[in-house]
Scaffold this active site. Structure first.
Site, PDB file in Angstrom:
ATOM      1  N   SER A 163     -21.925   2.027 -47.649  1.00 31.59           N
ATOM      2  CA  SER A 163     -23.216   1.389 -47.348  1.00 31.59           C
ATOM      3  C   SER A 163     -24.106   1.337 -48.587  1.00 31.59           C
ATOM      4  CB  SER A 163     -23.951   2.189 -46.272  1.00 31.59           C
ATOM      5  OG  SER A 163     -23.339   2.020 -45.036  1.00 31.59           O
TER       6      SER A 163
ATOM      7  N   ARG B 121     -17.065 -12.214 -35.966  1.00 29.53           N
ATOM      8  CA  ARG B 121     -18.200 -11.290 -35.720  1.00 29.53           C
ATOM      9  C   ARG B 121     -19.536 -12.033 -35.609  1.00 29.53           C
ATOM     10  NH1 ARG B 121     -17.541  -6.210 -39.459  1.00 29.53           N
ATOM     11  NH2 ARG B 121     -19.212  -5.492 -38.084  1.00 29.53           N
TER      12      ARG B 121
ATOM     13  N   ARG C   9     -25.593  -1.971 -51.182  1.00 32.90           N
ATOM     14  CA  ARG C   9     -27.019  -2.207 -51.482  1.00 32.90           C
ATOM     15  C   ARG C   9     -27.267  -2.170 -52.982  1.00 32.90           C
ATOM     16  NH1 ARG C   9     -26.146  -0.477 -46.410  1.00 32.90           N
ATOM     17  NH2 ARG C   9     -27.750  -0.826 -44.825  1.00 32.90           N
TER      18      ARG C   9
ATOM     19  N   GLN D 188     -27.765  -3.508 -40.859  1.00 31.46           N
ATOM     20  CA  GLN D 188     -27.428  -4.734 -41.607  1.00 31.46           C
ATOM     21  C   GLN D 188     -28.476  -5.806 -41.365  1.00 31.46           C
ATOM     22  OE1 GLN D 188     -23.427  -5.717 -40.426  1.00 31.46           O
ATOM     23  NE2 GLN D 188     -22.557  -3.927 -41.420  1.00 31.46           N
TER      24      GLN D 188
ATOM     25  N   ARG E 221     -13.378  -1.907 -31.083  1.00 30.07           N
ATOM     26  CA  ARG E 221     -12.986  -0.508 -31.288  1.00 30.07           C
ATOM     27  C   ARG E 221     -12.890   0.272 -29.983  1.00 30.07           C
ATOM     28  NH1 ARG E 221     -16.191   0.738 -37.016  1.00 30.07           N
ATOM     29  NH2 ARG E 221     -14.579  -0.207 -38.312  1.00 30.07           N
TER      30      ARG E 221
ATOM     31  N   GLY F 128     -18.663  -7.250 -42.966  1.00 31.11           N
ATOM     32  CA  GLY F 128     -19.849  -7.719 -42.238  1.00 31.11           C
ATOM     33  C   GLY F 128     -21.118  -7.385 -43.008  1.00 31.11           C
TER      34      GLY F 128
ATOM     35  N   ASP G  13     -20.166   4.532 -36.842  1.00 25.26           N
ATOM     36  CA  ASP G  13     -18.906   4.401 -37.589  1.00 25.26           C
ATOM     37  C   ASP G  13     -17.966   5.587 -37.376  1.00 25.26           C
ATOM     38  OD1 ASP G  13     -19.712   1.959 -38.572  1.00 25.26           O
ATOM     39  OD2 ASP G  13     -20.517   2.785 -40.433  1.00 25.26           O
TER      40      ASP G  13
ATOM     41  N   LYS H 259     -17.202  -4.750 -33.915  1.00 21.06           N
ATOM     42  CA  LYS H 259     -16.977  -4.240 -35.275  1.00 21.06           C
ATOM     43  C   LYS H 259     -15.750  -4.944 -35.858  1.00 21.06           C
ATOM     44  CE  LYS H 259     -20.424  -1.430 -35.647  1.00 21.06           C
ATOM     45  NZ  LYS H 259     -21.470  -1.716 -36.624  1.00 21.06           N
TER      46      LYS H 259
END
Ligand code: S3P
Length: 428
Positions: free
Chosen positions: A24, A122, A28, A167, A345, A94, A314, A341
């Protein structure tokens, strides 16, 4: 090409694990460095394929990216992206598609985004709504990618987030940074705050309190040197492995411990894992520490619902995969996001648990897995989903007989070193 890994049962797990940089945070840092003025050096950048998709997109938009081992030098486009000659390929990511849509939307040009088969399914409507309200025009294909963002000058909005998604929050903050006026964002459920810290690290002014986040538009970013903390969501697999054996011991150095991600550590302690944290440090708003985990004789169970589900989103596949070995079982609710996801999942976890002989009840928004079950080795379908491949490799450590993980190469999306490290810590 699909690759199968064979995982044999282990007697325990022990060792010290050096984790790749957080996925993550790497996204960024790549994106903001790509927009900033000057050259940023990012150490311990994730080795996963997803953040490298973000880097490749930044290069297409006009940044210069130099990779030198684990350190990446990114010379930013100084606030001006150019329209790429080809579509921006987000691969399986994603995060890349949604967050980058917000970053490019204030720029003049047409930006087309594509992804692999999973990403193409997605939902993207969640970013189209707010970015359209700011003045962008976005074409989707039945709610999905391929997606074209027709960018141009944007105006700030006040946005009440209807779903818990970091997100989506990030897409709006990245657009708000470059819009005219002050963008305000409220979250009913607080999500990971890496974007807020990263924006500040690159020199942006951002206000945040219980009432929400405010970002003034028209700000320029400045390059900065940063180190990415170790990935807690990758550590989750080995923490769950440690929880399966009373005499286990795993040590992680430089592990990311951002409180908006660290619910996992509390949950592992509640389940029975013993955790010690040493050497806490902070850099650019991100906490890191050395974490030592030791197994105990009882692995309890729990119900995960509401805000806790969002905080662990996650990590739910691996928690579900070890649930049969708990005493009281694990129930997961309010997790319908899991169905959109990298794979569905919920469906895949249920299918794979059953293929190892577990009893499990599937619900629309989660599942219930009774405790006190024994599993046998089985054939696991990763569904090309990295977290499914890794989650069931951990369950396989306590099964009787070998387990075949089909589509094991998917692990490289976030954690290419996973199977090597798993072999390194597994004792038979
Ligand atoms: C992420 C946010 C979460 C998470 C994903 C990474 C991020 O997605 O599942 O792996 O880096 O902001 P959502 O925003 O869709 O919840």
């Amino acid at each position: 090409m699909q690759h199968t890994e064979v995982i044999s049962p282990a007697r325990t797990v022990r060792g010290s694990v050096l984790l790749p940089g957080d996925k993550s945070i790497s996204h960024r840092y790549a994106m903001l460095a790509g927009l900033a003025h000057g050259t940023s050096r990012i150490s311990n950048f994730s080795t996963g394929a997803d953040p490298h998709s973000s880097l490749a997109c930044m290069a297409q938009l006009g940044a210069t990216v130099d990779k030198d081992g684990g350190t990446i030098a990114v010379t930013g486009a100084s606030g001006r992206f150019h329209q790429p000659a080809d579509a921006l390929d987000c691969g399986n990511s994603g995060s890349t598609m949604r967050m980058l849509a917000g970053l490019v939307a204030p720029h003049n040009g047409d930006f087309t985004f594509v992804g692999d088969a999973s990403l193409t399914k997605r939902p993207m409507e969640r970013i189209r709504g707010p970015l359209t309200a700011m003045g962008a025009r976005i074409d989707l294909t039945e709610g999905h990618a391929p997606m074209t963002v027709h960018g141009g000058p944007l105006t700030a909005i006040a946005f009440d987030a209807p779903i818990a998604s970091a997100q989506v929050k990030t897409a709006i903050l990245f657009a708000g940074l470059q819009a005219s006026g002050t963008t305000e964002l409220k979250e009913a459920v607080r999500t990971r705050d890496h974007s807020e810290h990263a924006l500040r690290a690159f020199g942006a002014d951002l206000d945040g309190d219980r009432d929400g986040i405010r970002i003034v538009g028209g700000q320029q970013l400045k390059a900065v040197d940063l180190t990415v903390p170790g990935d807690l969501s990758s550590a989750a697999f080995f923490l769950c492995a440690a929880a399966l054996f009373p005499d286990s011991q795993i040590v992680f150095d430089g592990l990311g411990m951002n409180p908006s991600r660290a619910a996992l550590l509390d949950v592992m302690v509640a389940l029975g894992l013993k955790i010690q944290v040493l050497n806490l440090e902070e850099a650019h708003g991100e906490l890191t520490g050395t974490v030592q985990a030791n197994g105990s004789s009882t692995l309890k169970g729990m119900t995960i619902s509401g805000a806790l589900t969002a905080a662990l989103i996650d990590e739910l596949p691996v928690l579900a995969a070890i649930a049969p070995f708990t005493r009281d079982g694990i129930t997961i609710r309010d997790a319908s996001e899991l169905r959109v996801k990298e794979s569905d999942r919920i469906a895949l976890v249920v299918q794979n648990l059953r293929s190892m002989g577990a009893e499990v009840t599937e619900q629309a928004d989660g599942m219930s897995i009774p405790g006190g079950q024994a599993l046998h080795g089985g054939v696991i379908d990763s569904g090309d989903d990295h977290r499914i491949a890794m989650a069931f490799s951990i369950a396989a450590l306590r099964a009787t007989g070998d387990t075949m993980i089909q589509g094991a190469e998917a692990a490289a999306i976030s954690f290419p070193e996973f199977f090597t490290l798993l072999r390194h810590i597994s004792q038979s």
